[in-house]
Write a protein that holds these residues in place. Structure first.
Motif, PDB file in Angstrom:
ATOM      1  N   LEU A  55       0.861  -1.180   0.000  1.00 38.00           N
ATOM      2  CA  LEU A  55       0.000   0.000   0.000  1.00 38.00           C
ATOM      3  C   LEU A  55       0.895   1.227   0.000  1.00 38.00           C
ATOM      4  O   LEU A  55       1.715   1.404   0.905  1.00 38.00           O
ATOM      5  CB  LEU A  55      -0.903   0.021   1.232  1.00 38.00           C
ATOM      6  N   ARG A  56       0.750   2.067  -1.020  1.00 40.83           N
ATOM      7  CA  ARG A  56       1.555   3.292  -1.152  1.00 40.83           C
ATOM      8  C   ARG A  56       0.642   4.502  -1.015  1.00 40.83           C
ATOM      9  O   ARG A  56      -0.295   4.667  -1.796  1.00 40.83           O
ATOM     10  CB  ARG A  56       2.246   3.339  -2.507  1.00 40.83           C
ATOM     11  N   GLU A  57       0.952   5.329  -0.032  1.00 40.93           N
ATOM     12  CA  GLU A  57       0.146   6.518   0.226  1.00 40.93           C
ATOM     13  C   GLU A  57       0.629   7.691  -0.623  1.00 40.93           C
ATOM     14  O   GLU A  57       1.835   7.957  -0.689  1.00 40.93           O
ATOM     15  CB  GLU A  57       0.248   6.861   1.707  1.00 40.93           C
ATOM     16  N   ASP A  58      -0.308   8.372  -1.254  1.00 41.93           N
ATOM     17  CA  ASP A  58       0.021   9.569  -2.033  1.00 41.93           C
ATOM     18  C   ASP A  58       0.581  10.640  -1.104  1.00 41.93           C
ATOM     19  O   ASP A  58       0.264  10.687   0.076  1.00 41.93           O
ATOM     20  CB  ASP A  58      -1.230  10.137  -2.709  1.00 41.93           C
ATOM     21  N   GLY A  59       1.372  11.510  -1.648  1.00 39.69           N
ATOM     22  CA  GLY A  59       1.861  12.652  -0.884  1.00 39.69           C
ATOM     23  C   GLY A  59       2.992  12.318   0.053  1.00 39.69           C
ATOM     24  O   GLY A  59       4.132  12.690  -0.174  1.00 39.69           O
ATOM     25  N   SER A  60       2.717  11.564   1.098  1.00 45.65           N
ATOM     26  CA  SER A  60       3.736  11.263   2.117  1.00 45.65           C
ATOM     27  C   SER A  60       4.721  10.195   1.653  1.00 45.65           C
ATOM     28  O   SER A  60       5.813  10.086   2.187  1.00 45.65           O
ATOM     29  CB  SER A  60       3.088  10.802   3.418  1.00 45.65           C
ATOM     30  N   GLY A  61       4.295   9.361   0.694  1.00 44.36           N
ATOM     31  CA  GLY A  61       5.152   8.269   0.245  1.00 44.36           C
ATOM     32  C   GLY A  61       5.178   7.100   1.210  1.00 44.36           C
ATOM     33  O   GLY A  61       5.899   6.128   1.002  1.00 44.36           O
ATOM     34  N   ARG A  62       4.391   7.176   2.272  1.00 46.11           N
ATOM     35  CA  ARG A  62       4.339   6.080   3.248  1.00 46.11           C
ATOM     36  C   ARG A  62       3.976   4.773   2.536  1.00 46.11           C
ATOM     37  O   ARG A  62       3.088   4.745   1.687  1.00 46.11           O
ATOM     38  CB  ARG A  62       3.303   6.404   4.316  1.00 46.11           C
ATOM     39  N   MET A  63       4.677   3.711   2.896  1.00 47.46           N
ATOM     40  CA  MET A  63       4.422   2.417   2.278  1.00 47.46           C
ATOM     41  C   MET A  63       4.239   1.382   3.377  1.00 47.46           C
ATOM     42  O   MET A  63       5.013   1.329   4.331  1.00 47.46           O
ATOM     43  CB  MET A  63       5.578   2.021   1.368  1.00 47.46           C
ATOM     44  N   ARG A  64       3.204   0.564   3.235  1.00 49.26           N
ATOM     45  CA  ARG A  64       2.981  -0.559   4.150  1.00 49.26           C
ATOM     46  C   ARG A  64       2.993  -1.839   3.329  1.00 49.26           C
ATOM     47  O   ARG A  64       2.398  -1.903   2.259  1.00 49.26           O
ATOM     48  CB  ARG A  64       1.631  -0.457   4.850  1.00 49.26           C
ATOM     49  N   VAL A  65       3.658  -2.855   3.865  1.00 49.31           N
ATOM     50  CA  VAL A  65       3.680  -4.163   3.231  1.00 49.31           C
ATOM     51  C   VAL A  65       2.954  -5.120   4.163  1.00 49.31           C
ATOM     52  O   VAL A  65       3.280  -5.209   5.353  1.00 49.31           O
ATOM     53  CB  VAL A  65       5.129  -4.636   2.966  1.00 49.31           C
ATOM     54  N   LEU A  66       1.969  -5.820   3.620  1.00 49.09           N
ATOM     55  CA  LEU A  66       1.163  -6.771   4.382  1.00 49.09           C
ATOM     56  C   LEU A  66       1.327  -8.143   3.747  1.00 49.09           C
ATOM     57  O   LEU A  66       1.050  -8.304   2.563  1.00 49.09           O
ATOM     58  CB  LEU A  66      -0.310  -6.360   4.352  1.00 49.09           C
ATOM     59  N   GLU A  67       1.788  -9.104   4.525  1.00 50.89           N
ATOM     60  CA  GLU A  67       1.985 -10.461   4.017  1.00 50.89           C
ATOM     61  C   GLU A  67       1.296 -11.448   4.929  1.00 50.89           C
ATOM     62  O   GLU A  67       1.156 -11.204   6.122  1.00 50.89           O
ATOM     63  CB  GLU A  67       3.475 -10.802   3.968  1.00 50.89           C
ATOM     64  N   GLY A  68       0.899 -12.580   4.365  1.00 50.90           N
ATOM     65  CA  GLY A  68       0.300 -13.597   5.196  1.00 50.90           C
ATOM     66  C   GLY A  68       0.010 -14.872   4.448  1.00 50.90           C
ATOM     67  O   GLY A  68       0.039 -14.916   3.221  1.00 50.90           O
ATOM     68  N   GLU A  69      -0.271 -15.887   5.242  1.00 53.87           N
ATOM     69  CA  GLU A  69      -0.629 -17.179   4.670  1.00 53.87           C
ATOM     70  C   GLU A  69      -2.111 -17.188   4.323  1.00 53.87           C
ATOM     71  O   GLU A  69      -2.915 -16.519   4.960  1.00 53.87           O
ATOM     72  CB  GLU A  69      -0.321 -18.292   5.678  1.00 53.87           C
ATOM     73  N   GLY A  70      -2.458 -17.965   3.317  1.00 52.76           N
ATOM     74  CA  GLY A  70      -3.848 -18.123   2.910  1.00 52.76           C
ATOM     75  C   GLY A  70      -4.438 -16.865   2.315  1.00 52.76           C
ATOM     76  O   GLY A  70      -3.786 -15.831   2.191  1.00 52.76           O
ATOM     77  N   ILE A  71      -5.689 -16.994   1.927  1.00 52.20           N
ATOM     78  CA  ILE A  71      -6.460 -15.881   1.383  1.00 52.20           C
ATOM     79  C   ILE A  71      -7.801 -15.908   2.095  1.00 52.20           C
ATOM     80  O   ILE A  71      -8.527 -16.900   2.002  1.00 52.20           O
ATOM     81  CB  ILE A  71      -6.626 -16.010  -0.146  1.00 52.20           C
ATOM     82  N   VAL A  72      -8.097 -14.861   2.814  1.00 53.01           N
ATOM     83  CA  VAL A  72      -9.273 -14.769   3.691  1.00 53.01           C
ATOM     84  C   VAL A  72      -9.476 -16.066   4.481  1.00 53.01           C
ATOM     85  O   VAL A  72     -10.562 -16.612   4.539  1.00 53.01           O
ATOM     86  CB  VAL A  72     -10.560 -14.315   2.957  1.00 53.01           C
ATOM     87  N   GLY A  73      -8.387 -16.538   5.077  1.00 51.70           N
ATOM     88  CA  GLY A  73      -8.460 -17.685   5.967  1.00 51.70           C
ATOM     89  C   GLY A  73      -8.503 -19.055   5.313  1.00 51.70           C
ATOM     90  O   GLY A  73      -8.724 -20.055   5.989  1.00 51.70           O
ATOM     91  N   SER A  74      -8.302 -19.123   4.006  1.00 56.39           N
ATOM     92  CA  SER A  74      -8.332 -20.434   3.358  1.00 56.39           C
ATOM     93  C   SER A  74      -7.186 -20.563   2.359  1.00 56.39           C
ATOM     94  O   SER A  74      -6.481 -19.606   2.072  1.00 56.39           O
ATOM     95  CB  SER A  74      -9.676 -20.656   2.647  1.00 56.39           C
ATOM     96  N   THR A  75      -7.012 -21.757   1.844  1.00 57.89           N
ATOM     97  CA  THR A  75      -6.022 -22.023   0.794  1.00 57.89           C
ATOM     98  C   THR A  75      -6.782 -22.614  -0.401  1.00 57.89           C
ATOM     99  O   THR A  75      -6.864 -23.830  -0.550  1.00 57.89           O
ATOM    100  CB  THR A  75      -4.908 -22.981   1.268  1.00 57.89           C
ATOM    101  N   PRO A  76      -7.362 -21.743  -1.219  1.00 57.07           N
ATOM    102  CA  PRO A  76      -8.200 -22.211  -2.331  1.00 57.07           C
ATOM    103  C   PRO A  76      -7.428 -23.085  -3.315  1.00 57.07           C
ATOM    104  O   PRO A  76      -6.268 -22.818  -3.621  1.00 57.07           O
ATOM    105  CB  PRO A  76      -8.651 -20.925  -3.015  1.00 57.07           C
ATOM    106  N   VAL A  77      -8.095 -24.127  -3.794  1.00 58.86           N
ATOM    107  CA  VAL A  77      -7.551 -24.993  -4.839  1.00 58.86           C
ATOM    108  C   VAL A  77      -8.278 -24.639  -6.128  1.00 58.86           C
ATOM    109  O   VAL A  77      -9.508 -24.735  -6.205  1.00 58.86           O
ATOM    110  CB  VAL A  77      -7.764 -26.487  -4.502  1.00 58.86           C
ATOM    111  N   LEU A  78      -7.507 -24.211  -7.120  1.00 56.07           N
ATOM    112  CA  LEU A  78      -8.086 -23.842  -8.408  1.00 56.07           C
ATOM    113  C   LEU A  78      -7.673 -24.863  -9.463  1.00 56.07           C
ATOM    114  O   LEU A  78      -6.501 -24.945  -9.828  1.00 56.07           O
ATOM    115  CB  LEU A  78      -7.607 -22.454  -8.842  1.00 56.07           C
ATOM    116  N   ARG A  79      -8.627 -25.633  -9.919  1.00 54.06           N
ATOM    117  CA  ARG A  79      -8.362 -26.554 -11.020  1.00 54.06           C
ATOM    118  C   ARG A  79      -8.374 -25.750 -12.323  1.00 54.06           C
ATOM    119  O   ARG A  79      -8.836 -24.615 -12.341  1.00 54.06           O
ATOM    120  CB  ARG A  79      -9.422 -27.644 -11.025  1.00 54.06           C
TER     121      ARG A  79
END
Length: 127
Positions: A55-79
């Protein structure tokens, strides 16, 4: 371990909506709900195992990096020819841009990534 892009795996940002009714931290009071679909048009099954957001904020240049396992609490299997849709939200302090990637694995053990296209979160004026 090297990470590969998998031809046919793609992400679409379906919508981004300002949603002032959600709980937010004091330093990031503006919530935006985003709706995303991951499409698997490859010939491989993919297990989505994690994500990384920048996430990059306009103006201030502040940047946040968010990392994690799964996607909304699951590990979807896509055939092949499957899609996975979900929504979640980011909270920001000022107008920002979000981008990132999902990480997964195919049956032969190869770790794959697919980019999340950048999208804007613009705080409504007067808020």
């Amino acid at each position: 371990m090297p990470i590969s892009e998998l031809r046919g795996l793609s992400v679409v940002v379906d919508d981004v909506v300002y949603h002032p009714g959600l709980e937010t931290p004091e330093d990031a009071p503006h919530p935006f709900v985003y709706f995303i679909t991951v499409h698997n048009r490859s010939k491989c099954e993919v297990v989505l195992k994690g994500r990384k957001w920048v996430l990059r904020e306009d103006g201030s240049g502040r940047m946040r990096v968010l990392e994690g396992e799964g996607i909304v609490g699951s590990t979807p299997v896509l055939r092949p020819d499957d899609s996975f849709s979900y929504n979640s939200y980011h909270t920001i302090a000022a107008d920002s841009e979000a981008s990132g990637a999902f990480f997964g694995q195919i049956p032969d053990g190869t770790v794959v990534a697919v980019r999340i296209p950048p999208f804007r979160m613009t705080v409504p004026r007067g808020v």
